[in-house]
Scaffold this motif. Structure first.
Motif, mmCIF file in Angstrom:
data_model
loop_
_atom_site.group_PDB
_atom_site.id
_atom_site.type_symbol
_atom_site.label_atom_id
_atom_site.label_comp_id
_atom_site.label_asym_id
_atom_site.label_seq_id
_atom_site.Cartn_x
_atom_site.Cartn_y
_atom_site.Cartn_z
ATOM 1 N N LYS A 27 0.634 -1.055 -0.038
ATOM 2 C CA LYS A 27 0.163 0.127 0.138
ATOM 3 C C LYS A 27 0.966 1.340 -0.163
ATOM 4 N N GLY A 28 1.967 1.084 0.629
ATOM 5 C CA GLY A 28 2.797 2.304 0.701
ATOM 6 C C GLY A 28 3.584 2.607 -0.673
ATOM 7 N N LEU A 29 3.755 1.324 -1.489
ATOM 8 C CA LEU A 29 4.305 1.636 -2.728
ATOM 9 C C LEU A 29 3.200 2.342 -3.660
ATOM 10 N N ASP A 30 2.077 1.886 -3.507
ATOM 11 C CA ASP A 30 0.898 2.489 -4.224
ATOM 12 C C ASP A 30 0.713 4.253 -4.001
ATOM 13 N N ILE A 31 0.794 4.305 -2.584
ATOM 14 C CA ILE A 31 0.374 5.955 -2.574
ATOM 15 C C ILE A 31 1.734 6.887 -2.715
ATOM 16 N N LEU A 32 2.918 6.047 -2.402
ATOM 17 C CA LEU A 32 4.327 6.947 -2.953
ATOM 18 C C LEU A 32 4.360 7.175 -4.442
ATOM 19 N N ASN A 33 3.885 6.162 -5.352
ATOM 20 C CA ASN A 33 3.727 6.447 -6.630
ATOM 21 C C ASN A 33 2.891 7.665 -6.771
ATOM 22 N N LYS A 34 1.904 7.516 -6.352
ATOM 23 C CA LYS A 34 0.644 8.506 -6.390
ATOM 24 C C LYS A 34 1.020 9.904 -6.393
ATOM 25 N N ALA A 35 1.848 9.933 -5.198
ATOM 26 C CA ALA A 35 2.455 11.335 -4.701
ATOM 27 C C ALA A 35 3.339 11.848 -5.754
ATOM 28 N N ALA A 36 4.312 10.742 -6.450
ATOM 29 C CA ALA A 36 5.191 11.325 -7.379
ATOM 30 C C ALA A 36 4.412 11.769 -8.478
ATOM 31 N N ASP A 37 3.315 11.368 -8.923
ATOM 32 C CA ASP A 37 2.509 11.669 -10.105
ATOM 33 C C ASP A 37 1.817 13.013 -9.697
ATOM 34 N N LEU A 38 1.358 13.441 -8.635
ATOM 35 C CA LEU A 38 0.974 14.618 -8.358
ATOM 36 C C LEU A 38 1.744 15.742 -7.878
ATOM 37 N N LEU A 39 3.265 15.393 -7.689
ATOM 38 C CA LEU A 39 3.952 16.311 -7.264
ATOM 39 C C LEU A 39 4.289 17.375 -8.376
ATOM 40 N N ASP A 40 4.420 18.898 -7.826
ATOM 41 C CA ASP A 40 4.978 19.686 -8.792
ATOM 42 C C ASP A 40 6.442 19.597 -8.897
ATOM 43 N N GLU A 41 6.935 20.065 -10.230
ATOM 44 C CA GLU A 41 8.258 20.055 -10.564
ATOM 45 C C GLU A 41 8.904 20.910 -9.306
ATOM 46 N N GLY A 42 9.941 20.422 -8.692
ATOM 47 C CA GLY A 42 10.554 21.246 -7.640
ATOM 48 C C GLY A 42 9.968 20.727 -6.183
#
Length: 136
Positions: A16-31
């Motif tokens: 589950k941690g892997l799933d939410i970490l990947n989702k966070a990376a998708d939603l993160l602004d550059e920088g």
């Protein structure tokens, strides 16, 4: 989209941690920055007397190792933070101290006990001052 994202992970369910970490990376602004967080619950004092002195230190060290492994597997750069205390309180405190604009938290299907006590995700949603994304 988001500049600072808190990703609290229960190390007992790293998938589950892997799933939410990947989702966070998708939603993160550059920088932007992801804070990968684990909260180690403190042992009640009536139990601590019968436990080895270094049990909390070992739990914190193990949590750090597991979060680094998760970060490596996800190929996502994040700041790792380990806190001790009640999980919901510490997640909210981390969001406040980092001025986060999003918390992404995993949740399980509620059972009867959740309706009486409330899960960590429920408490975070109710009390967060920033946006919260709950992944099932």
């Amino acid at each position: 989209m988001f500049r600072k994202i808190i990703v609290p992970v229960d190390i007992s369910v790293l998938e589950k941690g892997l799933d939410i970490l990947n989702k966070a990376a998708d939603l993160l602004d550059e920088g932007g920055q992801i804070v990968l967080l684990n909260v180690v619950e403190e042992v009640p004092s009536y139990l601590a007397i019968d436990m080895p002195v270094d049990v909390m230190d070992n739990a914190v060290h193990d949590a750090g190792d597991r979060l680094r492994e998760l970060m490596h597997n996800a190929k996502v750069d994040a700041k790792i933070e380990i806190r001790t205390g009640p999980p919901a309180r510490e997640i909210l405190a981390a969001a406040k101290s980092h001025a986060a604009d999003l918390i992404i938290i995993a949740s399980h299907r509620p059972d009867f006990s959740n309706y009486l006590l409330g899960s960590t995700a429920d408490r975070v949603v109710r009390h967060a001052t920033c946006s919260v994304l709950v992944r099932r």
